[in-house]
Structures are given as structure tokens and as C-alpha cells.
Design a protein around this motif. Structure first.
Motif, PDB file in Angstrom:
ATOM      1  N   THR A 273     107.618  75.745 115.067  1.00  0.00           N
ATOM      2  CA  THR A 273     108.291  74.524 114.975  1.00  0.00           C
ATOM      3  C   THR A 273     109.515  73.940 114.134  1.00  0.00           C
ATOM      4  OG1 THR A 273     106.854  73.834 116.768  1.00  0.00           O
ATOM      5  CG2 THR A 273     108.243  71.383 116.078  1.00  0.00           C
ATOM      6  N   ALA A 274     108.764  73.705 113.206  1.00  0.00           N
ATOM      7  CA  ALA A 274     110.304  73.255 111.693  1.00  0.00           C
ATOM      8  C   ALA A 274     111.248  74.267 111.747  1.00  0.00           C
ATOM      9  CB  ALA A 274     109.237  73.580 111.010  1.00  0.00           C
ATOM     10  N   ARG A 275     111.146  75.819 112.029  1.00  0.00           N
ATOM     11  CA  ARG A 275     111.844  76.448 111.831  1.00  0.00           C
ATOM     12  C   ARG A 275     113.145  76.937 112.936  1.00  0.00           C
ATOM     13  NH1 ARG A 275     112.385  83.107 110.135  1.00  0.00           N
ATOM     14  NH2 ARG A 275     114.254  83.669 110.688  1.00  0.00           N
ATOM     15  N   GLY A 276     112.742  76.247 114.202  1.00  0.00           N
ATOM     16  CA  GLY A 276     113.746  76.108 115.532  1.00  0.00           C
ATOM     17  C   GLY A 276     114.011  77.969 115.764  1.00  0.00           C
ATOM     18  N   GLU A 277     112.900  78.414 115.962  1.00  0.00           N
ATOM     19  CA  GLU A 277     113.100  79.721 116.079  1.00  0.00           C
ATOM     20  C   GLU A 277     112.385  80.534 115.777  1.00  0.00           C
ATOM     21  OE1 GLU A 277     116.036  82.286 114.102  1.00  0.00           O
ATOM     22  OE2 GLU A 277     116.835  80.808 112.294  1.00  0.00           O
ATOM     23  N   ASP A 278     111.654  82.175 116.283  1.00  0.00           N
ATOM     24  CA  ASP A 278     111.127  82.581 116.036  1.00  0.00           C
ATOM     25  C   ASP A 278     111.194  83.396 115.117  1.00  0.00           C
ATOM     26  OD1 ASP A 278     109.875  85.631 117.141  1.00  0.00           O
ATOM     27  OD2 ASP A 278     108.644  84.198 117.594  1.00  0.00           O
ATOM     28  N   GLY A 279     112.617  84.280 115.233  1.00  0.00           N
ATOM     29  CA  GLY A 279     112.743  85.014 113.239  1.00  0.00           C
ATOM     30  C   GLY A 279     112.116  86.372 113.803  1.00  0.00           C
ATOM     31  N   GLY A 280     111.316  86.553 114.863  1.00  0.00           N
ATOM     32  CA  GLY A 280     110.897  87.586 114.843  1.00  0.00           C
ATOM     33  C   GLY A 280     109.726  87.184 113.628  1.00  0.00           C
ATOM     34  N   THR A 281     108.736  86.313 113.911  1.00  0.00           N
ATOM     35  CA  THR A 281     107.616  86.975 113.264  1.00  0.00           C
ATOM     36  C   THR A 281     106.596  86.608 113.849  1.00  0.00           C
ATOM     37  OG1 THR A 281     108.038  83.294 112.826  1.00  0.00           O
ATOM     38  CG2 THR A 281     108.914  84.756 111.577  1.00  0.00           C
ATOM     39  N   ARG A 282     106.536  86.719 115.569  1.00  0.00           N
ATOM     40  CA  ARG A 282     105.239  86.731 115.909  1.00  0.00           C
ATOM     41  C   ARG A 282     104.929  88.314 116.010  1.00  0.00           C
ATOM     42  NH1 ARG A 282     104.351  82.448 119.514  1.00  0.00           N
ATOM     43  NH2 ARG A 282     105.879  80.918 119.803  1.00  0.00           N
ATOM     44  N   GLN A 283     105.778  89.371 115.462  1.00  0.00           N
ATOM     45  CA  GLN A 283     105.524  90.267 116.121  1.00  0.00           C
ATOM     46  C   GLN A 283     104.731  90.802 114.778  1.00  0.00           C
ATOM     47  OE1 GLN A 283     109.456  91.975 116.165  1.00  0.00           O
ATOM     48  NE2 GLN A 283     110.418  91.310 117.431  1.00  0.00           N
TER      49      GLN A 283
END
Length: 341
Positions: A273-283
């Protein structure tokens, strides 16, 4: 952390250099700040104003944890980018190198490890969620603009370390620990090596992001500190490491369980939420969570070895073997690998 009360400067030559650079000739003594683990850490007070000074130990090379100017570069380059940091006030590259920064108010409490520190579980939960948002803000800092800022400081950004490089780094640390102190580590390292995730877009990585390295005034963060191993790399390394500190059961004999701390999934949601994007971090979240536990086991094993060989005497390290084993076992659980008995 509290400073000593020595009436004389801990290092008179360094104190003179610091007073001159800060233009505070009448400041009090330069005293050792207990608890600092990188380089030498001092406090200097001038009336109500405090300064923290980090210096390379005399005769030591400015590398690794002793490369204090590497830390100063991160603090200066990331100033005013949404993350609370102590302001760098002076730096000196002459040997032994040092830098001075503001003395940030607040307390840094690691809920599951600082067993003697009284902290309300709800406050601990709030701080952890706040920290997750802080990490998202940190990882959202554009590297292009950061490179320009670092260059203006006369430095350059570190080389990017991908997940394979991180695994290789901490595998070397684990291999330096005797086999009997790291049961199941062979299976764990093999499993991690067999399925290394592809890297996502690199970000600034703090390297030791946790509540114990964030000063808070109540619920308000005042400074993210201890930047000695910062670099550029996969943001999931920071996320996986932070998650280790959500579960006191991973620290038998040295930690405690704290009711109501966020889960690793909750931290991830706040972060994104704070980053404003997933950035692939769910993977590949499980891989990075397992890697964080492996890293902790390697560090604790390394610290125990240093204690036993006399490099750094601290009897508390003798209590670490159950935690090393617990970290490895939980990492194997996350990867669905059964250890050979």
C-alpha cells in the motif's frame, strides 16, 4: 541505548576533529554509545543538542561494518525522501574516517528479542505496521535520482546484488559455522539453491530492517538507523528478513512470544500500500521468508563461533543453538523439505 558517563574524551584526537568540524568547541566529552555494533559509536553533547559520531576504529580498514562513510552516504542521499533519518552534519575521510549526525530522540525496541523492555503488545503491533509502510516508502525511492545524489557526495551506488548473490553471501557465512551447530542446514541450502527466484527490479535494501533499528516516539518513527550493510538489491530480501521478527517462537531461549504482532502477510499488504505498486514482491514469498531464517541462523552461528574462538566474548551467544536449529527447521517447513535425521 545509553551512553557512558566518562568525564574525559574517549578519544581526544577524534573529539578535537569532531568539535572543530561541528563548530562546537565547548561541547562536552566524547563518550562511547553502548550497544553500537558498527565501527565505533560515540555521543557528543553541546548543551541540549546531541550528536552521534561513527568512526573507523584506529588501525582498522574502512570495510564492511567499519565503513562508516558508506553509512553516511545512504543517510545523506536518502534525506527528504519520505523515510525518517538522522541528518548527517559532518563527515571526514581522513584516517580514521568518521561522520557525525543528529542524535535522534526515541526508543528502539525489538518486541520478540528485547525481553527486558516493557512494550504494550498493541503498540508493538502498531509500530510494526508503521515500519512496513516505511519499508514500502524506502523501496519506492527511484534509483536514477538517487545515483545523481550519491555522485554529488563523491561516492557511487553499490553494485546490485540479486537473490543468487545474496544466497551465495550468506551460504559462505553458514559454511563457516561447524556442522553440529546448524542441523538441517545442508538440506536447507540445497533447497534454496535449487529454486533461486529471478530478480525483480532492484531497490535500496537496508539489509537489517526491523523494529530494533527504528527509533520511535510513541507510535511515531523518528529515525531508521544502522545502515552498515545497505545496498541495492531485491526488495524481497528486506521483506523476508523483517518477517522473521513477527514470531517469537523462532527464538527459543532468547526471545519471547508477543501476542497480536502482525503476520508476514499483513506486513506485506501494508508495505505494498505504501509503495504504491507490487514490484513483484508477491512472487516467491516463501523462498524469501525461508532465506531470511537461513540468514538469521548463519549470523547467530557466526556470532557463537566468534565468541568461542575469543574474537568477541559474549556468553549470551551460548544460548543461541536452539534458535539456530529453530530457524533452519522453520525454513525447511516453508520450503516443504524434510531434514535428514
Amino acid at each position: 541505548m545509553t551512553s557512558s558517563t566518562s568525564p574525559a574524551d574517549a578519544d581526544a584526537e577524534l573529539a578535537a576533529r569532531v568539535r572543530a568540524a561541528l563548530a562546537v568547541p565547548g561541547a562536552g566529552p566524547l563518550t562511547v554509545l553502548e550497544g553500537g555494533r558498527s565501527g565505533l559509536t560515540y555521543v557528543l553533547r553541546d548543551g541540549e543538542t546531541g550528536y552521534v559520531v561513527k568512526a573507523v576504529p584506529p588501525g582498522r580498514r574502512a570495510i564492511g561494518r567499519n565503513d562508516v562513510l558508506h553509512q553516511a552516504t545512504a543517510l545523506a542521499a536518502l534525506a527528504s525522501r519520505g523515510v525518517p533519518l538522522p541528518r548527517v552534519l559532518a563527515r571526514d575521510e581522513a584516517e580514521p574516517a568518521w561522520f557525525a549526525m543528529e542524535f535522534a530522540a526515541g526508543e528502539a525496541v525489538e518486541p520478540v528479542l528485547d525481553v527486558d523492555a516493557a512494550i504494550d503488545p498493541e503498540l508493538a503491533r502498531t509500530r510494526m505496521l508503521t515500519a512496513a509502510r516505511m519499508l514500502g516508502t524506502l523501496h519506492a525511492v527511484p534509483l536514477t535520482g538517487l545515483a545523481e545524489t550519491v555522485a554529488a557526495l563523491g561516492a557511487k551506488l553499490p553494485e546490485v546484488a540479486d537473490p543468487a548473490a545474496e544466497l551465495a553471501r550468506w551460504t559462505r557465512t553458514m559454511h563457516a559455522v561447524p556442522d553440529e551447530l546448524r542441523p538441517g542446514s545442508g538440506e536447507l541450502l540445497a533447497a534454496l539453491s535449487a529454486d533461486v527466484p529471478a530478480a525483480v527490479a532492484p531497490t535500496v535494501v537496508h539489509g537489517d530492517f526491523r523494529l530494533g533499528n527504528i527509533l520511535f516516539d510513541g507510535e511515531t518513527p523518528t529515525a531508521l538507523v544502522d545502515w552498515e550493510i545497505w545496498g541495492l538489491g531485491d526488495p524481497r530480501v528486506d521483506l523476508g528478513w523483517f518477517g522473521v521478527f513477527t514470531d517469537g517462537r523462532l527464538f527459543p531461549g532468547v526471545g519471547r512470544e508477543v501476542e497480536g504482532l502482525p503476520t508476514e502477510e499483513e506486513l506485506g499488504r501494508e508495505y505494498r500500500t505504501a509503495r504504491g505498486e507490487d514490484g513483484g514482491t508477491r512472487q516467491d514469498a516463501e523462498w524469501f521468508r525461508a532465506f531470511g531464517r537461513m540468514k538469521m541462523a548463519a549470523i547467530m552461528g557466526h556470532n557463537l563461533v566468534r565468541h568461542r574462538n575469543g574474537a568477541h566474548h559474549d556468553p549470551v551467544h551460548e544460548t543461541l543453538p536452539p534458535t539456530i536449529a529453530a530457524m533452519i527447521a522453520d525454513a525447511l517447513r516453508l520450503l516443504a523439505v524434510e531434514a535428514v535425521r
